[in-house]
Design an enzyme around this catalytic site. Structure first.
Site, PDB file in Angstrom:
ATOM      1  N   HIS A  10     -26.557  -4.360  47.419  1.00 12.90           N
ATOM      2  CA  HIS A  10     -25.798  -3.892  46.259  1.00 12.90           C
ATOM      3  C   HIS A  10     -26.347  -2.564  45.725  1.00 12.90           C
ATOM      4  CE1 HIS A  10     -23.163  -4.574  42.818  1.00 12.90           C
ATOM      5  NE2 HIS A  10     -24.172  -4.310  42.006  1.00 12.90           N
ATOM      6  N   LEU A  24     -18.495   2.708  49.390  1.00 18.72           N
ATOM      7  CA  LEU A  24     -19.261   2.103  50.480  1.00 18.72           C
ATOM      8  C   LEU A  24     -19.393   0.585  50.364  1.00 18.72           C
ATOM      9  CD1 LEU A  24     -21.188   2.443  52.978  1.00 18.72           C
ATOM     10  CD2 LEU A  24     -23.052   2.627  51.321  1.00 18.72           C
ATOM     11  N   SER A  44     -23.784  -7.292  58.096  1.00 16.48           N
ATOM     12  CA  SER A  44     -25.178  -7.733  58.054  1.00 16.48           C
ATOM     13  C   SER A  44     -25.433  -8.924  58.981  1.00 16.48           C
ATOM     14  CB  SER A  44     -25.564  -8.111  56.620  1.00 16.48           C
ATOM     15  OG  SER A  44     -24.696  -9.118  56.128  1.00 16.48           O
ATOM     16  N   HIS A  46     -22.937 -10.460  51.530  1.00 14.92           N
ATOM     17  CA  HIS A  46     -21.605 -10.232  50.953  1.00 14.92           C
ATOM     18  C   HIS A  46     -20.859  -9.060  51.572  1.00 14.92           C
ATOM     19  CE1 HIS A  46     -22.953 -13.126  48.067  1.00 14.92           C
ATOM     20  NE2 HIS A  46     -21.828 -13.084  47.408  1.00 14.92           N
ATOM     21  N   ASP A  47     -21.424  -8.427  52.577  1.00 11.49           N
ATOM     22  CA  ASP A  47     -20.720  -7.311  53.199  1.00 11.49           C
ATOM     23  C   ASP A  47     -19.298  -7.761  53.566  1.00 11.49           C
ATOM     24  OD1 ASP A  47     -21.718  -4.542  54.812  1.00 11.49           O
ATOM     25  OD2 ASP A  47     -19.873  -5.483  55.564  1.00 11.49           O
ATOM     26  N   TYR A  55     -17.478  -1.501  49.124  1.00 14.13           N
ATOM     27  CA  TYR A  55     -16.237  -2.206  49.455  1.00 14.13           C
ATOM     28  C   TYR A  55     -15.944  -1.903  50.921  1.00 14.13           C
ATOM     29  CZ  TYR A  55     -15.329  -2.908  44.439  1.00 14.13           C
ATOM     30  OH  TYR A  55     -15.400  -3.276  43.124  1.00 14.13           O
TER      31      TYR A  55
HETATM   32  C1  LIG Z   1     -17.561 -11.963  46.055  1.00 17.34           C
HETATM   33  C2  LIG Z   1     -18.035 -10.535  46.030  1.00 17.34           C
HETATM   34  C3  LIG Z   1     -18.109  -9.871  44.807  1.00 17.34           C
HETATM   35  C4  LIG Z   1     -18.555  -8.549  44.746  1.00 17.34           C
HETATM   36  N1  LIG Z   1     -18.622  -7.923  43.531  1.00 17.34           N
HETATM   37  C5  LIG Z   1     -19.071  -6.643  43.466  1.00 17.34           C
HETATM   38  C6  LIG Z   1     -19.178  -5.962  42.224  1.00 17.34           C
HETATM   39  O1  LIG Z   1     -18.876  -6.509  41.173  1.00 17.34           O
HETATM   40  N2  LIG Z   1     -19.610  -4.679  42.233  1.00 17.34           N
HETATM   41  C7  LIG Z   1     -19.964  -4.046  43.386  1.00 17.34           C
HETATM   42  O2  LIG Z   1     -20.376  -2.877  43.336  1.00 17.34           O
HETATM   43  N3  LIG Z   1     -19.881  -4.666  44.571  1.00 17.34           N
HETATM   44  C8  LIG Z   1     -19.440  -5.938  44.638  1.00 17.34           C
HETATM   45  N4  LIG Z   1     -19.363  -6.551  45.865  1.00 17.34           N
HETATM   46  C9  LIG Z   1     -19.766  -5.814  47.055  1.00 17.34           C
HETATM   47  C10 LIG Z   1     -21.272  -5.901  47.258  1.00 17.34           C
HETATM   48  O3  LIG Z   1     -21.942  -5.103  46.314  1.00 17.34           O
HETATM   49  C11 LIG Z   1     -21.635  -5.385  48.643  1.00 17.34           C
HETATM   50  O4  LIG Z   1     -20.975  -6.148  49.609  1.00 17.34           O
HETATM   51  C12 LIG Z   1     -23.147  -5.426  48.885  1.00 17.34           C
HETATM   52  O5  LIG Z   1     -23.446  -4.619  49.984  1.00 17.34           O
HETATM   53  C13 LIG Z   1     -23.606  -6.837  49.127  1.00 17.34           C
HETATM   54  O6  LIG Z   1     -24.982  -6.908  49.293  1.00 17.34           O
HETATM   55  P1  LIG Z   1     -25.571  -8.207  50.017  1.00 17.34           P
HETATM   56  O7  LIG Z   1     -27.029  -8.044  50.115  1.00 17.34           O
HETATM   57  O8  LIG Z   1     -25.028  -9.434  49.368  1.00 17.34           O
HETATM   58  O9  LIG Z   1     -24.838  -8.106  51.417  1.00 17.34           O
HETATM   59  P2  LIG Z   1     -25.333  -8.051  52.922  1.00 17.34           P
HETATM   60  O10 LIG Z   1     -24.106  -8.381  53.700  1.00 17.34           O
HETATM   61  O11 LIG Z   1     -26.529  -8.896  53.150  1.00 17.34           O
HETATM   62  O12 LIG Z   1     -25.723  -6.527  53.105  1.00 17.34           O
HETATM   63  C14 LIG Z   1     -24.815  -5.480  52.909  1.00 17.34           C
HETATM   64  C15 LIG Z   1     -25.302  -4.239  53.644  1.00 17.34           C
HETATM   65  O13 LIG Z   1     -26.593  -3.863  53.173  1.00 17.34           O
HETATM   66  C16 LIG Z   1     -27.547  -3.947  54.222  1.00 17.34           C
HETATM   67  N5  LIG Z   1     -28.773  -4.514  53.670  1.00 17.34           N
HETATM   68  C17 LIG Z   1     -28.910  -5.694  53.008  1.00 17.34           C
HETATM   69  N6  LIG Z   1     -30.179  -5.880  52.634  1.00 17.34           N
HETATM   70  C18 LIG Z   1     -30.878  -4.813  53.078  1.00 17.34           C
HETATM   71  C19 LIG Z   1     -32.250  -4.423  53.013  1.00 17.34           C
HETATM   72  N7  LIG Z   1     -33.173  -5.199  52.415  1.00 17.34           N
HETATM   73  N8  LIG Z   1     -32.615  -3.253  53.589  1.00 17.34           N
HETATM   74  C20 LIG Z   1     -31.701  -2.474  54.212  1.00 17.34           C
HETATM   75  N9  LIG Z   1     -30.395  -2.794  54.295  1.00 17.34           N
HETATM   76  C21 LIG Z   1     -29.981  -3.943  53.740  1.00 17.34           C
HETATM   77  C22 LIG Z   1     -26.922  -4.821  55.276  1.00 17.34           C
HETATM   78  O14 LIG Z   1     -27.448  -4.570  56.566  1.00 17.34           O
HETATM   79  C23 LIG Z   1     -25.460  -4.450  55.143  1.00 17.34           C
HETATM   80  O15 LIG Z   1     -25.206  -3.238  55.804  1.00 17.34           O
HETATM   81  C24 LIG Z   1     -18.922  -7.872  45.943  1.00 17.34           C
HETATM   82  C25 LIG Z   1     -18.829  -8.547  47.169  1.00 17.34           C
HETATM   83  C26 LIG Z   1     -18.389  -9.865  47.214  1.00 17.34           C
HETATM   84  C27 LIG Z   1     -18.271 -10.571  48.542  1.00 17.34           C
END
Ligand SMILES: Cc1cc2nc3c(=O)[nH]c(=O)nc-3n(C[C@H](O)[C@H](O)[C@H](O)COP(=O)(O)OP(=O)(O)OC[C@H]3O[C@@H](n4cnc5c(N)ncnc54)[C@H](O)[C@@H]3O)c2cc1C
Ligand SMILES: *[C@@H]1O[C@H](CO)[C@@H](O)[C@H](O)[C@H]1NC(C)=O
Ligand SMILES: *[C@@H]1O[C@H](CO)[C@@H](O)[C@H](O)[C@H]1NC(C)=O
Ligand SMILES: *[C@@H]1O[C@H](CO)[C@@H](O)[C@H](O)[C@H]1NC(C)=O
Ligand SMILES: *[C@@H]1O[C@H](CO)[C@@H](O)[C@H](O)[C@H]1NC(C)=O
Length: 534
Positions: A179, A476, A115, A109-110, A478
């Protein structure tokens, strides 16, 4: 002319033959290394090179922003999908051996696709197979693996208890590790803090491939991966989090007002009530242009969760916020798990198993930005803002109140710095879609991209005078590349976005980085740099 074309063509085919041999040998070398590290498991099942028929579907499964899933977006040479923790260690070591950059992906969701996109030759370490959630109700805690989604966490908690929950984001498909490591906020934030405030233990793979829990890791590394973003420090395998108490029945409501119905009064008053009211009440405010009788006006929407019954919140707001005119009819009482569905804009009558669904249908295009507000925006400021939003069109602002426990947690307790002094956070959101093949990056798509991202930028620029300064703060999670990126991973480059995201905690994050990953293996366009990079 035709000779030239022929020459070019043969050069092209020579080149692609060359790249395919190179990538083939990279694949073979990587496979050999992984198999040596883990002899009991044939790594070929978890390594996807571009020639693997499943490569594209694996790559696209967790690309949650259509801006970065086009034919011209740089693609990873290889995707590694670990099934066990030891595979993660092996991937970290072998990736360094073959000299590729590694991007770790959780829920994908970045907002800037960090990612799964890179300008350097890279691999993706895709964590989706490591997603167990184990709940310990007696201990009021849960171990959650990095590849789990928030929906899976919420669902599993609810399966075990109807009075426990977790303080995290409202979108069920967001990945847990991305997250939590980037703070993570949702509608329980005023009572229980951000997700990273609830972390009590963690397991991480460091740059040497070692698996460390809280006891084995440096205390300041444990500090950094709570709000500082894990991507700069290692690969998180799992977090252990504290569960929080929720009542058996909670109340949600939504109130909408247009300018002609005193929307400005509501927005003005919201700024003083939402961050100071009872911790059990979270009222998000959404500002959007809206069409009414063929004319564009502004709509203020309040969307709220109250940890208690409808009568209490109606009585409380009747006193504190009479302008809202909240009635019992506007309130819906429900189980906490149903409120999770409601906040995700899902039908509350659907089964909570819906939260386990990882499919989201067609992926939209989006651009997000953020700000923090420390002093209320006065009436004349709001009126100018309404004009701007209406003029730009298609932009939304979602305002998240702070206060409550956020004022009690010190800015230095974890790497997440935005605490007392902040009334609320703004998320600027622009979402759009362009019909047609999702892969294309044609003229209409490029034009739409320029158009919509510039609207977000113009709104952000307009807000400069009304929001936090020196540094202008940003959240961060966002992710917004416009606030600065790094090419050389220097301290100075990192400071530009680092001060916005981490404020006074930037220095300490640089120290942790220097101690745990001095050669900067774990990096991205907005990572924390070590003090000096060779
Ligand atoms: C539709 C949508 C709704 C959202 N709603 C909210 C919300 O309500 N509240 C909020 O706070 N945020 C929200 N977000 C933002 C979200 O919290 C961040 O984008 C978060 O980083 C997403 O995590 P991910 O694992 O899905 O993303 P990814 O894109 O997989 O990872 C995000 C970042 O974390 C790193 N990462 C992932 N997994 C690991 C790991 N295991 N070890 C080390 N690094 C890692 C990645 O390399 C990248 O830099 C939302 C985003 C979207 C797209
Ligand atoms: C691993 O599996 C692949 C495909 O099934 C096979 O071709 C290869 O020989 C196996 N390698 C080892 C070391 O067993
Ligand atoms: C859960 O266990 C940890 C030790 O593992 C302990 O410190 C903590 O107090 C326990 N919490 C509860 C609510 O029992
Ligand atoms: C708007 O405010 C005026 C003056 O306070 C009040 O009389 C009127 O009822 C309000 N309208 C709505 C829809 O709340
Ligand atoms: C809105 O505009 C359309 C087309 O111009 C017209 O047909 C319609 O009647 C208008 N509606 C209102 C409520 O004025």
């Amino acid at each position: 002319m035709s000779i030239l074309i022929l020459l070019v063509l043969s050069l092209v085919s020579f080149n692609s033959a060359l790249t395919s041999t190179t990538s083939d040998s990279v694949y073979q070398t990587l496979l050999r290394c992984l198999n040596e590290y883990n002899p009991s498991h044939n790594a070929s099942a978890i390594v996807f090179s571009k020639s693997n028929p499943s490569y594209t579907s694996v790559l696209r499964a967790y690309m949650r922003n259509a801006r970065f899933r086009t034919s011209s977006t740089p693609k990873p040479a290889i995707i590694i999908t670990p099934l066990e923790e030891s595979h993660v260690s092996a991937a970290v070591i072998c990736c360094q051996m073959v000299g590729f950059h590694l991007k770790v992906r959780g829920g994908g969701h970045d907002y800037e696709g960090l990612s799964y996109v890179s300008n350097e030759p890279f691999f993706i370490l895709d964590m989706f197979n490591l997603r167990s959630v184990s709940i310990d109700i007696e201990n009021e805690s849960a171990w959650v693996q990095a590849g789990a989604t928030l929906g899976e966490l919420y669902y599993n908690i609810w399966k075990r208890s109807n009075v426990h929950g977790f303080s995290g984001g409202v979108c069920p498909t967001v990945g847990v590790a991305g997250h939590i490591s980037g703070a993570g906020f949702g509608n329980l934030l005023r009572k229980y803090g951000v997700s990273s405030d609830l972390v009590v233990d963690a397991k991480i793979v460091d740059v040497d491939g070692k698996i460390l829990d809280r006891k084995a890791m440096r205390e300041d590394l444990f500090w950094a991966i709570r709000g500082g973003g894990a991507a700069s420090f290692g690969v998180v395998l799992a977090y252990k989090v504290k569960l929080v108490l929720v009542p058996e029945t909670v109340t949600v409501f939504k109130v909408e007002r247009f300018l002609k119905d005193n929307a400005t009064d509501i927005a003005l008053k919201w700024q003083s009530i939402a961050p100071t009211t009872d911790k059990n009440l979270f009222m998000r405010m959404i500002l959007q242009p809206s069409t009414l009788n063929n004319r564009t006006t502004l709509r203020v929407k309040i969307k709220a969760l109250y940890l208690g019954d409808a009568n209490s919140v109606v009585a409380m707001l009747g006193k504190e916020f009479p302008e809202l005119k909240l009635t019992k009819e506007q309130c819906i009482e429900m189980r906490w798990i149903d409120s999770v569905l409601w906040w995700a804009n899902l039908d509350v009558r659907t089964s909570p198993t819906k939260l386990l669904d990882r499919e989201i249908g067609r992926t939209g295009f989006l651009k997000m930005k953020s700000d923090y507000v420390e002093t209320p925006i006065p009436r004349d400021g709001l009126e100018l803002l309404w004009k701007k939003i209406i003029e730009l069109g298609h932009v939304g602002m979602s305002c998240q109140p702070y206060g409550g426990i956020m004022n009690e947690i010190k800015a230095t307790d974890t790497a997440f710095p935005h605490r007392a002094g902040n009334l609320y956070k703004i998320q600027y959101a622009v979402n759009w879609d362009v019909p047609g093949d999702e892969d294309e990056w044609d003229e209409p798509r490029k034009e739409a991209d320029m158009d919509y991202t510039s609207r977000a930028n113009r709104l952000h620029k307009f807000m400069t005078q009304l929001v936090s300064k020196n540094p202008r703060r940003a959240y961060l999670s966002y992710r917004d590349m416009d606030i600065g990126t790094t090419k050389h991973w220097s301290y100075e480059e990192g400071k530009v976005y680092g001060k916005s995201y981490f404020n006074g905690n930037y220095e300490r994050l640089v120290d942790v980085k220097t101690a745990v990953d001095p050669k900067n293996f774990f990096r991205n366009e907005q990572s924390v740099p070590p003090r000096s990079t060779k």
